[in-house]
Design an enzyme around this catalytic site. Structure first.
Site, PDB file in Angstrom:
ATOM      1  N   ASN A  10     -25.104 -32.312  -8.728  1.00 19.99           N
ATOM      2  CA  ASN A  10     -24.993 -33.737  -8.375  1.00 19.99           C
ATOM      3  C   ASN A  10     -26.132 -34.443  -9.108  1.00 19.99           C
ATOM      4  O   ASN A  10     -27.288 -34.337  -8.704  1.00 19.99           O
ATOM      5  CB  ASN A  10     -25.127 -33.910  -6.851  1.00 19.99           C
ATOM      6  CG  ASN A  10     -25.179 -35.375  -6.459  1.00 19.99           C
ATOM      7  OD1 ASN A  10     -24.863 -36.261  -7.254  1.00 19.99           O
ATOM      8  ND2 ASN A  10     -25.597 -35.643  -5.227  1.00 19.99           N
ATOM      9  N   TRP A  11     -25.782 -35.120 -10.188  1.00 19.14           N
ATOM     10  CA  TRP A  11     -26.824 -35.740 -11.020  1.00 19.14           C
ATOM     11  C   TRP A  11     -27.412 -36.991 -10.368  1.00 19.14           C
ATOM     12  O   TRP A  11     -28.423 -37.485 -10.796  1.00 19.14           O
ATOM     13  CB  TRP A  11     -26.253 -36.090 -12.397  1.00 19.14           C
ATOM     14  CG  TRP A  11     -25.949 -34.891 -13.263  1.00 19.14           C
ATOM     15  CD1 TRP A  11     -25.979 -33.575 -12.904  1.00 19.14           C
ATOM     16  CD2 TRP A  11     -25.580 -34.917 -14.651  1.00 19.14           C
ATOM     17  NE1 TRP A  11     -25.644 -32.776 -13.979  1.00 19.14           N
ATOM     18  CE2 TRP A  11     -25.389 -33.582 -15.062  1.00 19.14           C
ATOM     19  CE3 TRP A  11     -25.374 -35.939 -15.580  1.00 19.14           C
ATOM     20  CZ2 TRP A  11     -25.023 -33.240 -16.371  1.00 19.14           C
ATOM     21  CZ3 TRP A  11     -24.996 -35.606 -16.880  1.00 19.14           C
ATOM     22  CH2 TRP A  11     -24.835 -34.271 -17.268  1.00 19.14           C
ATOM     23  N   LYS A  12     -26.741 -37.525  -9.364  1.00 15.93           N
ATOM     24  CA  LYS A  12     -27.175 -38.767  -8.687  1.00 15.93           C
ATOM     25  C   LYS A  12     -27.331 -39.891  -9.715  1.00 15.93           C
ATOM     26  O   LYS A  12     -26.591 -39.929 -10.680  1.00 15.93           O
ATOM     27  CB  LYS A  12     -28.464 -38.521  -7.908  1.00 15.93           C
ATOM     28  CG  LYS A  12     -28.404 -37.280  -7.018  1.00 15.93           C
ATOM     29  CD  LYS A  12     -29.461 -37.291  -5.964  1.00 15.93           C
ATOM     30  CE  LYS A  12     -29.465 -35.965  -5.244  1.00 15.93           C
ATOM     31  NZ  LYS A  12     -30.169 -35.993  -3.986  1.00 15.93           N
ATOM     32  N   HIS A  95     -21.434 -38.136   0.492  1.00 11.23           N
ATOM     33  CA  HIS A  95     -22.814 -37.651   0.359  1.00 11.23           C
ATOM     34  C   HIS A  95     -23.685 -38.427   1.339  1.00 11.23           C
ATOM     35  O   HIS A  95     -23.459 -39.619   1.570  1.00 11.23           O
ATOM     36  CB  HIS A  95     -23.291 -37.847  -1.090  1.00 11.23           C
ATOM     37  CG  HIS A  95     -24.586 -37.129  -1.354  1.00 11.23           C
ATOM     38  ND1 HIS A  95     -25.802 -37.645  -0.965  1.00 11.23           N
ATOM     39  CD2 HIS A  95     -24.846 -35.933  -1.949  1.00 11.23           C
ATOM     40  CE1 HIS A  95     -26.753 -36.789  -1.308  1.00 11.23           C
ATOM     41  NE2 HIS A  95     -26.210 -35.742  -1.898  1.00 11.23           N
ATOM     42  N   GLU A  97     -26.461 -39.728   1.052  1.00  7.01           N
ATOM     43  CA  GLU A  97     -27.065 -40.952   0.477  1.00  7.01           C
ATOM     44  C   GLU A  97     -26.074 -42.113   0.536  1.00  7.01           C
ATOM     45  O   GLU A  97     -26.460 -43.258   0.732  1.00  7.01           O
ATOM     46  CB  GLU A  97     -27.538 -40.670  -0.955  1.00  7.01           C
ATOM     47  CG  GLU A  97     -28.794 -39.792  -0.953  1.00  7.01           C
ATOM     48  CD  GLU A  97     -28.979 -38.927  -2.184  1.00  7.01           C
ATOM     49  OE1 GLU A  97     -28.336 -39.186  -3.222  1.00  7.01           O
ATOM     50  OE2 GLU A  97     -29.786 -37.976  -2.104  1.00  7.01           O
ATOM     51  N   GLU A 167     -24.726 -30.079   3.856  1.00 11.39           N
ATOM     52  CA  GLU A 167     -26.021 -30.500   3.322  1.00 11.39           C
ATOM     53  C   GLU A 167     -26.882 -31.107   4.433  1.00 11.39           C
ATOM     54  O   GLU A 167     -26.742 -32.290   4.766  1.00 11.39           O
ATOM     55  CB  GLU A 167     -25.821 -31.564   2.242  1.00 11.39           C
ATOM     56  CG  GLU A 167     -25.040 -31.089   1.045  1.00 11.39           C
ATOM     57  CD  GLU A 167     -25.430 -31.865  -0.200  1.00 11.39           C
ATOM     58  OE1 GLU A 167     -25.834 -31.215  -1.172  1.00 11.39           O
ATOM     59  OE2 GLU A 167     -25.362 -33.100  -0.202  1.00 11.39           O
ATOM     60  N   GLY A 173     -33.495 -32.972  -1.473  1.00 10.67           N
ATOM     61  CA  GLY A 173     -34.550 -33.555  -2.300  1.00 10.67           C
ATOM     62  C   GLY A 173     -35.941 -33.399  -1.708  1.00 10.67           C
ATOM     63  O   GLY A 173     -36.890 -34.046  -2.159  1.00 10.67           O
ATOM     64  N   SER A 213     -31.985 -28.604  -1.665  1.00  9.09           N
ATOM     65  CA  SER A 213     -33.075 -27.907  -2.340  1.00  9.09           C
ATOM     66  C   SER A 213     -32.692 -26.491  -2.789  1.00  9.09           C
ATOM     67  O   SER A 213     -33.506 -25.566  -2.724  1.00  9.09           O
ATOM     68  CB  SER A 213     -34.343 -27.894  -1.477  1.00  9.09           C
ATOM     69  OG  SER A 213     -34.749 -29.222  -1.194  1.00  9.09           O
ATOM     70  N   GLY A 234     -28.766 -30.809  -6.391  1.00 13.28           N
ATOM     71  CA  GLY A 234     -29.259 -32.092  -6.899  1.00 13.28           C
ATOM     72  C   GLY A 234     -30.293 -31.884  -7.995  1.00 13.28           C
ATOM     73  O   GLY A 234     -29.964 -31.632  -9.151  1.00 13.28           O
ATOM     74  N   GLY A 235     -31.560 -31.964  -7.615  1.00 15.90           N
ATOM     75  CA  GLY A 235     -32.674 -31.910  -8.577  1.00 15.90           C
ATOM     76  C   GLY A 235     -32.560 -30.808  -9.618  1.00 15.90           C
ATOM     77  O   GLY A 235     -32.752 -31.051 -10.821  1.00 15.90           O
TER      78      GLY A 235
HETATM   79  C1  PEP Z   1     -27.787 -33.232  -3.288  1.00 17.68           C
HETATM   80  O1  PEP Z   1     -28.055 -34.260  -3.859  1.00 17.68           O
HETATM   81  O2  PEP Z   1     -26.636 -33.056  -2.902  1.00 17.68           O
HETATM   82  C2  PEP Z   1     -28.848 -32.231  -3.107  1.00 17.68           C
HETATM   83  C3  PEP Z   1     -28.569 -31.179  -2.407  1.00 17.68           C
HETATM   84  O3  PEP Z   1     -30.051 -32.480  -3.695  1.00 17.68           O
HETATM   85  P1  PEP Z   1     -31.260 -31.434  -3.888  1.00 17.68           P
HETATM   86  O4  PEP Z   1     -30.681 -30.175  -4.446  1.00 17.68           O
HETATM   87  O5  PEP Z   1     -32.201 -32.114  -4.849  1.00 17.68           O
HETATM   88  O6  PEP Z   1     -31.879 -31.215  -2.543  1.00 17.68           O
END
Ligand code: PEP
Length: 249
Positions: A10-12, A95, A97, A167, A173, A213, A234-235
């Protein structure tokens, strides 16, 4: 039949179109896998160049959001049909967010899930609890409510082809991963919820990811759990480490 793992980035709101193409080139050889489905969920403006950049590879492209209407006066929105026409296969829906910053409620998310399925997209439906909910002991009640509301009117056959991403909001994050036991417990609970709503076949077919994470160092342990079929990342999806997550074994 064993479920095939799926690892989605997930590049956000990261990567300009030119940076996106560069990242695809960096990751190209690192994400090759016969065993895992690999998806890049990218910002809307990156979809067309990324579809082009991953042509002929094992990577599929996903969107991070969509609207449920087919077309019309919805300034700023993108329809499922537009995504399909552009070469998109998956779409993240719900998501945390989007639920939090953009106030997307389960009623809206249910419409998005149904529209995505109708258009032939695979929804990656996200659910997860806040830290307060976990501490109050209502994690599974909350997640069951999300799943039940988001899947109203969705058939068993449709659910079989879907992806659900668990999640925990407090792990996104933050560098704080849920323990393997916590992640497995909730993913198992989601599968049980699907079995109650539909049947065992449907529950055994739906793929359930863990997200929060996920990194090159914790992916192997998480993905080895019986009810965790991969990750939403994500990251770590924005760097070479993503290749290590895909090839976690
Ligand atoms: C996400 O954005 O769905 C996510 C899990 O981010 P991260 O891996 O950075 O925690």
């Amino acid at each position: 039949m064993a479920r095939r793992k799926i690892v989605a980035g997930n590049w956000k709101m990261n990567m300009t179109p030119s940076q996106a193409v560069e990242l695809c080139a960096t990751l190209k050889d690192l994400v090759v896998s016969d065993e895992v489905d690999v998806v890049y969920c990218v910002p809307a403006i990156d979809i067309i160049p990324v579809v082009e950049a991953v042509k002929g590879t094992n990577v599929a492209v996903g969107a991070e959001n969509m609207y449920f209407e087919a077309k019309g006066a919805y300034t700023g929105e993108i329809s499922a049909e537009m995504l399909v026409d552009a070469g998109v296969k998956y779409v993240i829906i719900g998501h945390s967010e989007r639920r939090d910053y953009f106030k997307e409620c389960d009623c809206l998310l249910n419409k998005k899930v149904k529209k995505a399925l109708e258009a032939g997209l695979v929804p990656i439906l996200c659910c997860g609890e806040s830290l307060e909910q976990r501490e109050m002991g209502v994690t599974m009640d909350w997640i069951r409510l999300q799943i039940k509301s988001d899947l109203v009117g969705v058939t068993a056959d449709q659910v079989k082809g879907m992806v659900i991403a668990y999640e925990p909001i407090w792990a996104i994050g933050t560098g704080k991963t849920a323990t393997t036991e916590q992640a497995e417990e909730v993913c198992k609970g989601i599968r049980e919820c699907i079995a109650e709503m539909y049947d065992t076949d449907t529950a055994e077919a739906v793929r359930i990811q863990y997200g929060g994470s996920v990194s090159a160092s914790n992916a192997a342990e998480l993905f080895a759990q019986p009810n965790i079929d991969g990750g939403l990342v994500g990251g770590a999806s924005l760097k070479a480490d993503f290749g290590k997550i895909v090839n976690y074994k």
